[in-house]
Motif scaffolding. Structure first.
Motif, mmCIF file in Angstrom:
data_model
loop_
_atom_site.group_PDB
_atom_site.id
_atom_site.type_symbol
_atom_site.label_atom_id
_atom_site.label_comp_id
_atom_site.label_asym_id
_atom_site.label_seq_id
_atom_site.Cartn_x
_atom_site.Cartn_y
_atom_site.Cartn_z
ATOM 1 N N HIS A 1 0.981 -1.263 0.050
ATOM 2 C CA HIS A 1 -0.117 -0.198 -0.124
ATOM 3 C C HIS A 1 1.071 1.277 0.114
ATOM 4 C CE1 HIS A 1 -3.678 2.262 0.622
ATOM 5 N NE2 HIS A 1 -3.595 2.266 2.068
ATOM 6 N N ASP B 1 -2.951 5.848 9.417
ATOM 7 C CA ASP B 1 -4.144 5.101 9.051
ATOM 8 C C ASP B 1 -3.599 3.904 7.665
ATOM 9 O OD1 ASP B 1 -5.578 6.078 10.664
ATOM 10 O OD2 ASP B 1 -6.642 7.443 9.145
ATOM 11 N N GLU B 2 -2.674 4.453 6.837
ATOM 12 C CA GLU B 2 -2.418 3.493 5.893
ATOM 13 C C GLU B 2 -1.538 2.188 6.206
ATOM 14 O OE1 GLU B 2 -1.659 6.713 5.951
ATOM 15 O OE2 GLU B 2 -2.208 7.779 3.808
ATOM 16 N N ASN C 1 -2.119 0.633 8.871
ATOM 17 C CA ASN C 1 -3.269 -0.564 9.373
ATOM 18 C C ASN C 1 -4.103 -1.086 8.247
ATOM 19 O OD1 ASN C 1 -2.751 0.357 12.285
ATOM 20 N ND2 ASN C 1 -4.133 2.121 12.160
ATOM 21 N N GLU C 2 -4.306 -0.012 7.146
ATOM 22 C CA GLU C 2 -4.908 -0.585 6.100
ATOM 23 C C GLU C 2 -4.250 -1.672 5.239
ATOM 24 O OE1 GLU C 2 -7.358 3.586 5.229
ATOM 25 O OE2 GLU C 2 -5.406 3.262 3.897
ATOM 26 N N CYS C 3 -2.767 -1.509 5.126
ATOM 27 C CA CYS C 3 -1.902 -2.558 4.604
ATOM 28 C C CYS C 3 -2.042 -3.514 5.394
ATOM 29 C CB CYS C 3 -0.508 -1.757 4.318
ATOM 30 S SG CYS C 3 0.552 -2.807 3.572
ATOM 31 N N ARG D 1 -4.507 -4.811 7.096
ATOM 32 C CA ARG D 1 -5.673 -5.620 6.569
ATOM 33 C C ARG D 1 -5.605 -6.155 5.139
ATOM 34 N NH1 ARG D 1 -6.404 -6.139 11.745
ATOM 35 N NH2 ARG D 1 -7.341 -4.417 12.850
ATOM 36 N N THR E 1 -2.316 -2.281 -3.759
ATOM 37 C CA THR E 1 -3.676 -1.291 -3.593
ATOM 38 C C THR E 1 -3.370 -0.393 -4.876
ATOM 39 O OG1 THR E 1 -2.552 0.389 -2.504
ATOM 40 C CG2 THR E 1 -3.819 -1.404 -1.241
ATOM 41 N N ASP F 1 -11.845 -1.535 8.340
ATOM 42 C CA ASP F 1 -10.671 -0.542 8.330
ATOM 43 C C ASP F 1 -10.272 -0.424 7.096
ATOM 44 O OD1 ASP F 1 -10.902 -0.771 11.021
ATOM 45 O OD2 ASP F 1 -9.136 -2.364 11.090
ATOM 46 N N ALA F 2 -10.625 -1.297 6.036
ATOM 47 C CA ALA F 2 -9.933 -0.860 4.754
ATOM 48 C C ALA F 2 -10.945 -1.533 3.653
ATOM 49 C CB ALA F 2 -8.510 -1.585 4.622
ATOM 50 N N LEU G 1 -10.866 -0.199 -0.071
ATOM 51 C CA LEU G 1 -9.740 0.009 -1.021
ATOM 52 C C LEU G 1 -9.631 -1.044 -2.140
ATOM 53 C CD1 LEU G 1 -6.637 -0.213 1.630
ATOM 54 C CD2 LEU G 1 -7.439 1.538 0.264
#
Length: 371
Positions: A274, A297-298, A300-302, A304, A317, A361-362, A365
């Motif tokens: 990500h 935040d990114e 945490n998104e990665c 997920r 992503t 959370d994501a 995406l």
């Protein structure tokens, strides 16, 4: 940062020190600062334009901001007390060792300083060399030396946490739980050690910084500042994603040659990658570890995205891929205009815990599987 220094016999000393990449200072017979090594300048965190006080007496030099910030008051006083008598007394011991505290990265660090008094053939003072080195046992230094120097340098540049855009990669072994139960514990340990080492070497090779390791999981960051552009940083991260299966397969093949019952299909890597525009990245240094971590935040998104990947999927992503320019994409053999994406929420694992968190959370995406 220049390494120009004095001429004559003192210049010969400077040339030898510069070739050895030491953190060192040289003072002349009058106690004036004659030279500062590049490594010493890096240790002090000076800029190209910083006035180091060359040509000034050491007593004055130590009051300048750059040295005042580096040496504690006690260290500066110790230097004054030890140096002046040795320059003035031709009968003084030519070598001496001190333990000093420096302020590095906002923390006090103990270092050893080797002082060498220099004399002309007739015994008259020529000056002195001050060489700084870590107060570490030889076996600890040997362990540190096994690491990748360029990687350690990139980590050292992050002593001050700050907002730094970067590509993020998370990876772990698919189905590691059943694998750990099937394999003998020593074999499983060798597998994890081999995969972790291969991942770290791959990240280092492409200019990244290794993040946290937890069990069979690994992470890495590719900073825009270190690569010069978003496209270059994203390209380096995607290159690691592309090459990871092959390097892990080599680890598995080597282990299988020792008689271990392990196959490539047992060790497929799930990957999430990500882009983070607002990451806060810096060192975490404690008595037991030195690592670089990123918050935002990114990140945490990665995490997920990687948790949703299964069966060796390599999910990247849209945010990351679209950082590539035409040249970076061509080097990777990618045609971004021809890729299609799916929303992460559509890939969640049967609504389980990981899927629920990922969707929360994501879930919005857009991701593409490079596998």
């Amino acid at each position: 940062m220049g390494e120009s220094g004095p001429d004559g016999p003192l210049g010969e000393v400077v040339a030898a020190l510069a070739a050895g990449r030491t953190a060192a200072q040289v003072v002349d017979a009058q106690g004036r600062l004659a030279w500062v090594s590049e490594q010493m300048q890096l240790l002090a965190g000076v800029a190209e334009s910083t006035d180091l006080g060359l040509g000034r007496h050491l007593d004055e030099v130590l009051e300048r901001e750059v040295w005042f910030d580096l040496l504690t008051a006690e260290a500066a006083e110790t230097l004054r007390r030890e140096l002046h008598p040795r320059l003035e007394d031709p009968t003084s011991t030519p070598l001496w060792v001190l333990s000093l505290d420096l302020r590095i990265g906002g923390r006090h660090r103990g270092v050893g300083m080797l002082g060498v008094t220099l004399r002309h053939p007739d015994g008259s003072p020529l000056g002195a060399v001050l060489i700084y080195a870590p107060l570490l046992p030889a076996r600890v230094l040997a362990l540190v030396s096994e690491g990748d120097e360029a990687m350690f340098t990139r980590m050292a540049d992050l002593s001050a946490p700050a907002q730094r855009p970067a590509a993020v990669v998370f990876a772990d072994i698919d189905g590691s739980g059943p694998l750990s139960r099937r394999l003998p514990t020593p074999v499983y340990f060798e597998l994890i050690r081999g995969v972790t080492t291969a991942f770290d070497e791959l990240v280092a090779r492409h200019g990244g910084i290794v993040g946290k390791h937890a069990g069979d999981g690994a992470s890495a960051y590719f900073l825009r500042d270190g690569h010069g552009s978003d496209a270059a940083a994203a390209g380096a991260a995607l290159r690691v994603v592309q090459e990871l299966p092959d390097v892990v397969a080599a680890v598995v093949a080597d282990l299988a040659e020792t008689g271990a019952d392990v196959r490539v299909e047992d060790c497929r890597m799930n990957v999430g990658a990500h882009w983070g525009s607002d990451l806060f990245i810096g060192q975490i240094v404690t008595g037991g570890r030195l690592e670089v971590t990123a918050l935002g935040d990114e990140v945490n998104e990665c995490a997920r995205v990687e948790q949703v990947a299964t069966g060796g999927q390599r999910l990247v992503t849209k945010n990351l891929v679209e950082r590539l320019d035409e040249g970076a994409a061509a080097e990777l053999g990618l045609r971004p205009r021809g890729l299609t994406y799916r929303v992460l929420a559509d890939l969640t694992r049967d609504g389980g815990a990981a899927g629920g968190k990922a969707e929360r959370d994501a879930g919005s995406l857009a991701v593409h599987d490079l596998g």
